[in-house]
Scaffold this motif. Structure first.
Motif, PDB file in Angstrom:
ATOM      1  N   GLY A 228      56.799 -58.052 -11.278  1.00 29.10           N
ATOM      2  CA  GLY A 228      55.684 -58.886 -11.622  1.00 29.10           C
ATOM      3  C   GLY A 228      55.523 -59.131 -13.078  1.00 29.10           C
ATOM      4  N   GLU A 232      56.626 -62.188 -15.679  1.00 29.00           N
ATOM      5  CA  GLU A 232      55.758 -62.934 -16.579  1.00 29.00           C
ATOM      6  C   GLU A 232      56.462 -62.833 -17.768  1.00 29.00           C
ATOM      7  N   TRP A 301      59.756 -61.934  -5.705  1.00 31.97           N
ATOM      8  CA  TRP A 301      59.239 -63.255  -4.571  1.00 31.97           C
ATOM      9  C   TRP A 301      57.889 -63.697  -5.123  1.00 31.97           C
ATOM     10  N   PHE A 302      56.951 -62.936  -5.376  1.00 36.64           N
ATOM     11  CA  PHE A 302      55.534 -63.435  -5.985  1.00 36.64           C
ATOM     12  C   PHE A 302      55.505 -63.618  -7.246  1.00 36.64           C
ATOM     13  N   ARG A 303      56.437 -63.028  -8.102  1.00 40.37           N
ATOM     14  CA  ARG A 303      56.613 -63.313  -9.558  1.00 40.37           C
ATOM     15  C   ARG A 303      55.126 -63.205 -10.313  1.00 40.37           C
ATOM     16  N   GLN A 304      54.094 -62.493  -9.720  1.00 39.40           N
ATOM     17  CA  GLN A 304      52.701 -62.350 -10.572  1.00 39.40           C
ATOM     18  C   GLN A 304      52.524 -60.963 -10.319  1.00 39.40           C
ATOM     19  N   ARG A 305      51.885 -60.374 -11.180  1.00 41.76           N
ATOM     20  CA  ARG A 305      51.479 -58.927 -11.302  1.00 41.76           C
ATOM     21  C   ARG A 305      50.615 -58.485 -10.308  1.00 41.76           C
ATOM     22  N   GLU A 306      49.483 -59.440 -10.295  1.00 40.80           N
ATOM     23  CA  GLU A 306      48.485 -58.826  -9.413  1.00 40.80           C
ATOM     24  C   GLU A 306      48.643 -59.658  -8.050  1.00 40.80           C
ATOM     25  N   ARG A 307      49.613 -60.638  -7.825  1.00 39.71           N
ATOM     26  CA  ARG A 307      49.684 -61.450  -6.593  1.00 39.71           C
ATOM     27  C   ARG A 307      50.081 -60.474  -5.269  1.00 39.71           C
ATOM     28  N   SER A 308      51.124 -59.661  -5.730  1.00 37.82           N
ATOM     29  CA  SER A 308      51.594 -58.719  -4.711  1.00 37.82           C
ATOM     30  C   SER A 308      50.975 -57.761  -4.250  1.00 37.82           C
ATOM     31  N   GLN A 310      47.469 -57.859  -4.333  1.00 37.03           N
ATOM     32  CA  GLN A 310      46.362 -58.232  -3.436  1.00 37.03           C
ATOM     33  C   GLN A 310      46.790 -58.461  -1.816  1.00 37.03           C
ATOM     34  N   ILE A 311      48.257 -58.807  -1.839  1.00 37.53           N
ATOM     35  CA  ILE A 311      48.761 -59.051  -0.554  1.00 37.53           C
ATOM     36  C   ILE A 311      48.906 -57.568   0.181  1.00 37.53           C
TER      37      ILE A 311
END
Length: 397
Positions: A228, A232, A301-308, A310-311
């Protein structure tokens, strides 16, 4: 003569959207450098698993649950009932306390003062001496199955021992020899041998399995975070060899942690280990790249550092419970029995325990190796598809 200013935009600049390291070894070395320069990834990938290896097993250090607080209500107050109370009090499984009536025992259970209680009914000795059917009642907290098991087993052993003594006395009174009467109380002796967990400890059961889950989740989240971050910063693009180099680098870190668990953490806490060390190392060589590849898929897939993260942080318990280790897989809903094979923990946990704790051969757990190899291929093809899809979508815009 006038001088026009120099046009800085016309100078050639490196393309920030392409990763400069597209070879296997270039990506491998660059990934190692990125891990050590990213404190969050380094904490998840290396430091957190080591901390888990020290502190997670400590609550289970006693291994076996002993001296469970229980209550006894003796309504008979006879020699027989006093004998049962003495045997129950002598059991290492129980820590007994007397109550005058059942309501006091119930109140003590509601306040977690005791985990269960036994009621010795009035007239018990008289019924036994007259040859009538007699029984005592044991009530335990079924909401806490581990304590409830000890409550039942402790009282069962006490009552069974007293009952056996009564049967011996009856046989002797009828003219049998004492040795013969004692032998006849158990015509077929039962010998229980716990394999692979000699102490029957809870820690030796749960920690080796959870360690594989910890290994997976820390590698999965740290890899997704790093990918991620690359996305970015527009550094995520690379060749197929480049992705393989990234996967190999992340797998190397997790392989070292796996060796730390197998070779030192389990030994420190005296868990069964090393029954098939070579097979365990071969397992890590396949398991770690499989998880790292899945981490690349999630991060891209999520392309963001924190998003993956968090899930993924909420996925640990579901993954563990559908793995088939804490609960039989054939007792799961049919839908879960199918989708659980999409997760590395499903073949990973059971294969690791069978190799390292039980001493199974690689041939005997070949199904787990085949499943991990199939998952790695599936994840890598999925990674290539997402890589192609994201590049095609950007070119369309």
């Amino acid at each position: 003569m006038s001088l026009s200013p120099k046009n800085n935009l016309s100078t050639t600049t490196p393309n920030s959207t392409e990763n400069s390291s597209t070879s296997f070894f270039g990506s491998f070395l660059q990934t190692i450098k990125d891990v050590f320069s990213d404190k969050g990834v380094l904490l998840l990938l290396m430091i957190a698993p080591i901390i888990y290896g020290f502190f997670y097993p400590w609550p289970y250090s006693t291994e076996i649950v002993n001296h469970v607080p229980v209550g006894i209500i003796d309504k008979d107050n006879s020699n027989l009932s006093q004998t049962i109370v003495r045997y129950a009090s002598a059991s290492p499984l129980l820590d007994t306390k007397r109550f005058l009536n059942e309501q006091e025992a119930i109140d003590a259970m509601w306040t977690d003062e005791i985990a269960g209680y036994m009621i010795i009914p009035r007239g018990l000795e008289q019924q036994v001496l007259s040859g009538k059917a007699a029984s005592v009642s044991v009530l335990g907290n079924g909401g806490y199955f581990l304590l409830n098991k000890n409550v039942q087993m402790g009282f069962l052993q006490a009552v069974s021992t007293v009952s056996a003594g009564i049967e011996v006395k009856k046989s002797v009174a009828q003219g049998a020899y004492l040795a013969t009467a004692a032998a006849n109380t158990q015509a077929v002796p039962l010998k229980i041998i716990p394999l692979y967990n000699q102490t029957e400890g809870y820690g030796a059961y749960v920690v080796p399995a959870v360690s594989i889950l910890i290994l997976q989740q820390t590698l999965l989240m740290s890899t997704a975070m790093l990918v991620g971050t690359w996305y970015e910063r527009r550094r995520h693009k690379t060749s197929i060899r480049g992705w393989l180099g990234r996967i190999a680098a992340m797998s190397m870190f997790s392989f070292v942690i796996g060796c730390f668990y197998y070779g030192w953490a389990f030994e420190l806490h005296h868990y069964p280990r090393g029954q098939n060390m070579l097979g365990s190392l071969l397992f890590l060589l396949l398991f770690c790249p499989t998880v790292a590849t899945l981490g690349c898929v999630v991060g891209l897939w999520f392309r963001q550092r924190e998003r993956s993260m968090q899930i993924l942080i909420f996925s640990s318990l579901p993954m563990f419970f559908v793995s088939g280790y804490p609960w039989p897989a054939n007792q799961l809903p049919e839908f879960l029995q199918i989708i659980r094979w999409l997760l590395p923990t499903t073949p990973g946990i059971n294969t690791s325990v069978q190799l390292n704790q039980m001493g199974a051969s690689v041939a005997q757990v070949a199904t787990g190796f085949y499943a991990l190899a199939g998952l790695w291929l599936f994840y890598f093809l999925l990674l290539l598809f997402i890589r192609w899809f994201t590049s095609e979508r950007k070119s369309a815009y």
